[in-house]
Motif scaffolding. Structure first.
Motif, mmCIF file in Angstrom:
data_model
loop_
_atom_site.group_PDB
_atom_site.id
_atom_site.type_symbol
_atom_site.label_atom_id
_atom_site.label_comp_id
_atom_site.label_asym_id
_atom_site.label_seq_id
_atom_site.Cartn_x
_atom_site.Cartn_y
_atom_site.Cartn_z
ATOM 1 N N ALA A 6 93.537 16.236 22.370
ATOM 2 C CA ALA A 6 92.622 15.694 21.373
ATOM 3 C C ALA A 6 93.272 15.634 20.004
ATOM 4 O O ALA A 6 94.283 16.297 19.749
ATOM 5 N N LEU A 7 92.678 14.826 19.152
ATOM 6 C CA LEU A 7 93.048 14.789 17.743
ATOM 7 C C LEU A 7 91.859 15.270 16.925
ATOM 8 O O LEU A 7 90.766 14.724 17.019
ATOM 9 N N ARG A 8 92.066 16.306 16.153
ATOM 10 C CA ARG A 8 91.042 16.778 15.216
ATOM 11 C C ARG A 8 91.385 16.246 13.826
ATOM 12 O O ARG A 8 92.525 16.402 13.375
ATOM 13 N N PHE A 9 90.407 15.641 13.158
ATOM 14 C CA PHE A 9 90.640 15.304 11.764
ATOM 15 C C PHE A 9 89.512 15.832 10.907
ATOM 16 O O PHE A 9 88.380 16.016 11.368
ATOM 17 N N THR A 10 89.841 16.084 9.656
ATOM 18 C CA THR A 10 88.869 16.558 8.680
ATOM 19 C C THR A 10 88.818 15.571 7.525
ATOM 20 O O THR A 10 89.856 15.142 7.024
ATOM 21 N N LEU A 11 87.606 15.212 7.113
ATOM 22 C CA LEU A 11 87.407 14.356 5.952
ATOM 23 C C LEU A 11 86.909 15.204 4.794
ATOM 24 O O LEU A 11 85.820 15.790 4.870
ATOM 25 N N VAL A 12 87.700 15.293 3.729
ATOM 26 C CA VAL A 12 87.270 15.967 2.494
ATOM 27 C C VAL A 12 86.537 14.937 1.661
ATOM 28 O O VAL A 12 87.123 13.936 1.224
ATOM 29 N N ALA A 13 85.246 15.166 1.431
ATOM 30 C CA ALA A 13 84.384 14.151 0.850
ATOM 31 C C ALA A 13 84.011 14.455 -0.589
ATOM 32 O O ALA A 13 84.088 15.600 -1.044
ATOM 33 N N ASP A 14 83.583 13.409 -1.285
ATOM 34 C CA ASP A 14 83.031 13.559 -2.633
ATOM 35 C C ASP A 14 81.587 14.048 -2.580
ATOM 36 O O ASP A 14 81.143 14.816 -3.426
ATOM 37 N N GLY A 15 80.824 13.570 -1.605
ATOM 38 C CA GLY A 15 79.410 13.917 -1.498
ATOM 39 C C GLY A 15 78.899 13.665 -0.095
ATOM 40 O O GLY A 15 79.610 13.148 0.771
ATOM 41 N N SER A 16 77.627 14.002 0.145
ATOM 42 C CA SER A 16 77.061 13.917 1.491
ATOM 43 C C SER A 16 77.009 12.478 2.003
ATOM 44 O O SER A 16 77.095 12.243 3.211
ATOM 45 N N SER A 17 76.877 11.494 1.104
ATOM 46 C CA SER A 17 76.806 10.107 1.550
ATOM 47 C C SER A 17 78.110 9.643 2.191
ATOM 48 O O SER A 17 78.123 8.663 2.944
ATOM 49 N N ASP A 18 79.193 10.363 1.928
ATOM 50 C CA ASP A 18 80.495 9.963 2.473
ATOM 51 C C ASP A 18 80.583 10.154 3.986
ATOM 52 O O ASP A 18 81.548 9.704 4.613
ATOM 53 N N ARG A 19 79.586 10.804 4.579
ATOM 54 C CA ARG A 19 79.580 10.950 6.040
ATOM 55 C C ARG A 19 79.627 9.575 6.720
ATOM 56 O O ARG A 19 80.097 9.444 7.851
ATOM 57 N N ALA A 20 79.160 8.544 6.003
ATOM 58 C CA ALA A 20 79.170 7.195 6.555
ATOM 59 C C ALA A 20 80.590 6.667 6.762
ATOM 60 O O ALA A 20 80.783 5.658 7.454
ATOM 61 N N ILE A 21 81.594 7.320 6.177
ATOM 62 C CA ILE A 21 82.977 6.885 6.361
ATOM 63 C C ILE A 21 83.509 7.305 7.732
ATOM 64 O O ILE A 21 84.452 6.699 8.256
ATOM 65 N N LEU A 22 82.933 8.332 8.344
ATOM 66 C CA LEU A 22 83.466 8.859 9.598
ATOM 67 C C LEU A 22 83.605 7.783 10.686
ATOM 68 O O LEU A 22 84.653 7.711 11.345
#
Length: 228
Positions: A6-22
């Motif tokens: 598997a590939l695990r990635f982590t997204l460091v976000a500015d705010g909660s709305s950035d979850r839409a980038i996933l």
């Protein structure tokens, strides 16, 4: 490339709305890695006691909570050039305790990340909960999304129109706009139209470069989300 689990990635976000980038990131990785299992983690951290303030601190804390094989760091360009925002991210990485061997990708939408969701009318209607809606929607030209002065406002207004609600029902709908935006992102199956945008091409070029120079596939399973 050696086959791994598997590939695990982590997204460091500015705010909660950035979850839409996933969903955008998962789509891009599937484009370039095929059917490798992908396990995303979203790191926003504002709900933690004494949340870290600087970007370098957020990167360190994110990696403590969500160990990964690939790190994405998001900053909206807003009115700054992409190169300037990327420089700020690279400076923060230099101040952090990150392992230099960990691949890092900068996610820098021009203006705001909401612009990347204005590409599919059907997904927008499904996000608004009206998949069979007939309200006319004036979708922006994909090639000019980066010219929109306020993509977030545009997306929210289109969702309101798609909902068909008025009065009290519209006010209740407004309180759920954040979830609607996340649903829009999840409903889009093909983000290839975003290749018309320089900011998206910059993101994809980084993934291509890493694909050519690194093994992006990890061998461990995803960690639990302590904020869920």
């Amino acid at each position: 490339m050696p086959s791994r689990q598997a590939l695990r990635f982590t997204l460091v976000a500015d705010g909660s709305s950035d979850r839409a980038i996933l969903p955008v990131l998962v789509w891009l990785l599937r484009e370039h890695l095929g059917n490798v299992p992908i396990h995303p983690a979203f790191s926003e951290l504002r709900r933690l006691p004494n949340p870290p303030k600087s970007l370098a601190e957020r990167i360190d804390r994110s990696l403590d909570l969500y160990p990964c094989d690939l790190l994405f760091v998001h900053r909206d360009a807003e009115r700054a050039p992409i190169a300037e925002r990327e420089g700020e991210i690279r400076e923060a990485l230099a101040r952090s305790a990150i392992d230099e061997a960990l691949p890092v990708v900068c996610v820098i939408p021009t203006r705001m990340q909401e612009a990347w969701l204005l590409i599919e009318e059907d997904a927008l209607r499904r996000g608004a909960g009206t998949p069979d809606g007939r309200q006319p929607l004036r979708m922006p030209d994909t090639r000019r999304l980066e010219d929109l002065p306020d993509p977030k406002q545009t997306l929210h207004e289109l969702l309101r129109q798609a909902s068909g609600h008025r009065g009290r029902r519209l006010r209740r709908f407004d309180r759920d706009l954040g979830r609607c935006v996340h649903r829009v992102a999840e409903e889009i199956r093909d983000f290839s139209r975003l290749r018309a945008l320089p900011s998206f091409r910059h993101l994809e070029a980084q993934i291509v470069a890493l694909r050519q120079s690194h093994s992006l596939v990890g061998s461990t399973q995803p960690s639990a989300d302590p904020l869920e």
